[in-house]
Design a protein around this motif. Sequence first.
Motif, PDB file in Angstrom:
ATOM      1  N   ALA A   1       0.838  -1.205   0.000  1.00 51.37           N
ATOM      2  CA  ALA A   1       0.000   0.000   0.000  1.00 51.37           C
ATOM      3  C   ALA A   1       0.871   1.251   0.000  1.00 51.37           C
ATOM      4  CB  ALA A   1      -0.931  -0.005   1.207  1.00 51.37           C
ATOM      5  N   GLY A   2       1.961   1.218   0.790  1.00 44.62           N
ATOM      6  CA  GLY A   2       2.892   2.346   0.800  1.00 44.62           C
ATOM      7  C   GLY A   2       3.577   2.536  -0.540  1.00 44.62           C
ATOM      8  N   VAL A   3       3.949   1.428  -1.184  1.00 46.32           N
ATOM      9  CA  VAL A   3       4.569   1.502  -2.512  1.00 46.32           C
ATOM     10  C   VAL A   3       3.606   2.171  -3.498  1.00 46.32           C
ATOM     11  CG1 VAL A   3       5.320   0.144  -4.503  1.00 46.32           C
ATOM     12  CG2 VAL A   3       6.145  -0.439  -2.215  1.00 46.32           C
ATOM     13  N   THR A   4       2.341   1.784  -3.448  1.00 47.09           N
ATOM     14  CA  THR A   4       1.342   2.380  -4.342  1.00 47.09           C
ATOM     15  C   THR A   4       1.211   3.873  -4.097  1.00 47.09           C
ATOM     16  OG1 THR A   4       0.092   0.313  -4.503  1.00 47.09           O
ATOM     17  CG2 THR A   4      -1.086   2.335  -5.018  1.00 47.09           C
ATOM     18  N   GLU A   5       1.144   4.263  -2.815  1.00 44.00           N
ATOM     19  CA  GLU A   5       1.058   5.689  -2.478  1.00 44.00           C
ATOM     20  C   GLU A   5       2.275   6.434  -3.020  1.00 44.00           C
ATOM     21  OE1 GLU A   5       0.842   8.659   1.432  1.00 44.00           O
ATOM     22  OE2 GLU A   5       0.763   6.485   1.728  1.00 44.00           O
ATOM     23  N   GLY A   6       3.469   5.877  -2.809  1.00 46.72           N
ATOM     24  CA  GLY A   6       4.685   6.532  -3.269  1.00 46.72           C
ATOM     25  C   GLY A   6       4.764   6.660  -4.776  1.00 46.72           C
ATOM     26  N   LYS A   7       4.393   5.598  -5.489  1.00 47.38           N
ATOM     27  CA  LYS A   7       4.407   5.646  -6.950  1.00 47.38           C
ATOM     28  C   LYS A   7       3.459   6.718  -7.467  1.00 47.38           C
ATOM     29  CE  LYS A   7       5.715   0.888  -8.170  1.00 47.38           C
ATOM     30  NZ  LYS A   7       5.235  -0.371  -8.790  1.00 47.38           N
ATOM     31  N   TYR A   8       2.283   6.774  -6.867  1.00 47.72           N
ATOM     32  CA  TYR A   8       1.301   7.750  -7.344  1.00 47.72           C
ATOM     33  C   TYR A   8       1.769   9.186  -7.078  1.00 47.72           C
ATOM     34  CZ  TYR A   8      -2.709  10.572  -8.171  1.00 47.72           C
ATOM     35  OH  TYR A   8      -3.520  11.561  -8.672  1.00 47.72           O
ATOM     36  N   VAL A   9       2.207   9.467  -5.848  1.00 45.17           N
ATOM     37  CA  VAL A   9       2.612  10.833  -5.503  1.00 45.17           C
ATOM     38  C   VAL A   9       3.761  11.285  -6.399  1.00 45.17           C
ATOM     39  CG1 VAL A   9       3.638  12.283  -3.694  1.00 45.17           C
ATOM     40  CG2 VAL A   9       1.786  10.705  -3.130  1.00 45.17           C
ATOM     41  N   HIS A  10       4.731  10.403  -6.643  1.00 41.03           N
ATOM     42  CA  HIS A  10       5.849  10.768  -7.510  1.00 41.03           C
ATOM     43  C   HIS A  10       5.382  11.060  -8.928  1.00 41.03           C
ATOM     44  CE1 HIS A  10       9.604   9.982  -9.909  1.00 41.03           C
ATOM     45  NE2 HIS A  10      10.052  10.817  -8.988  1.00 41.03           N
ATOM     46  N   ALA A  11       4.533  10.187  -9.453  1.00 41.49           N
ATOM     47  CA  ALA A  11       4.041  10.380 -10.825  1.00 41.49           C
ATOM     48  C   ALA A  11       3.191  11.642 -10.934  1.00 41.49           C
ATOM     49  CB  ALA A  11       3.231   9.164 -11.261  1.00 41.49           C
TER      50      ALA A  11
END
Length: 339
Positions: A152-162
């Motif tokens: 879930a954290g990986v998904t949050e990080g990928k989205y915020v960066h993109a």
Amino acid sequence: MNLVRKPARSLAVAAVAVSLVSAAACSSTKSGGSDTGSSGGKVTIGLVTKTNSNPYFVRLRASAQAEAKRKGAHLVALAGKFDGDNQGQVDAINNLVAQHVNGILITPSSSKGVLGAIAAARSRGILVIALDTATDPADAVDATFATDNEAAGVTEGKYVHAALGSAAPNVLLLDGTPGSSVDDLRHDGFLQGFGITAKAPAVKGTAVTNGDQTKAQTAMENLLQRDPGANAVYTINEPAAAGAAQALAGKPAAGKVVIGSIDGSCTGVRNVRSGRFAATVMQFPTKMATMGVDAVVTYAASKAKPSGFVNTGSQLITDKAVAGVPSKDTAWGLKNCWG
């Protein structure tokens, strides 16, 4: 088991003496039966959450109550006084052992602090299942039903960066409670998904919020004073995200800062729809609670135990989809949210 780590298993677990604590030590909600724990021969299930106030745990408790009623079981729900109240949770476990429950479902505030009490409960033949938050080591309980928090954290990080596009990242991290496996896994997952380390120049500040909106707002205000150029915010949960959004309200940067979160409450999804958050990763607490109650009922009938980690799933919710990060919009989110 996807991205969830398997903590070291070398930690020795010391059993603790079991003692009945007063009702004032923690808040209680019961769904039928007597106060003595006899429950008229019904299967008796204990639930220990981190707090009674966080909407996430309110929903988890309500779901457990509903499933216990449907199964004809007796639920005793206890909680710490605040997120991080390890002693309150230890007292709650001891209380439930004294009530001779068949099983205990727990969302540990400290992944290590409750190990002794859990060991004492299991030594008496009580099934113990962690919900939402893993213990450390994971096999201190019979099983864990939870979100894959690192994923879930990986998904949050990928989205915020993109979502930042070509902008140079200036990241603030609003963490939860030190010592919680949820806090560590989501924090580390976010950094992994974003593609940075904790010591990267892009990380402009970190603060502990205990997942509390007021603490998060104060922390965000303090961090913005030191670095007003922040444009990306990791938050441990939606109350922390709401605090970050409130700290930004009325500032020129408001609307330009990408706030990501994890929870999936109806309030959180509405905050995504209104633009206060950019995105949230939805969890499914009803599934956790229902599976936990069902497992205890099955154990009471047949002694069959669940084992290992069971991922109850997660889903990114946003109205501003980005390439490479699968998501659902807020219309879907409002149909599937909790709270």
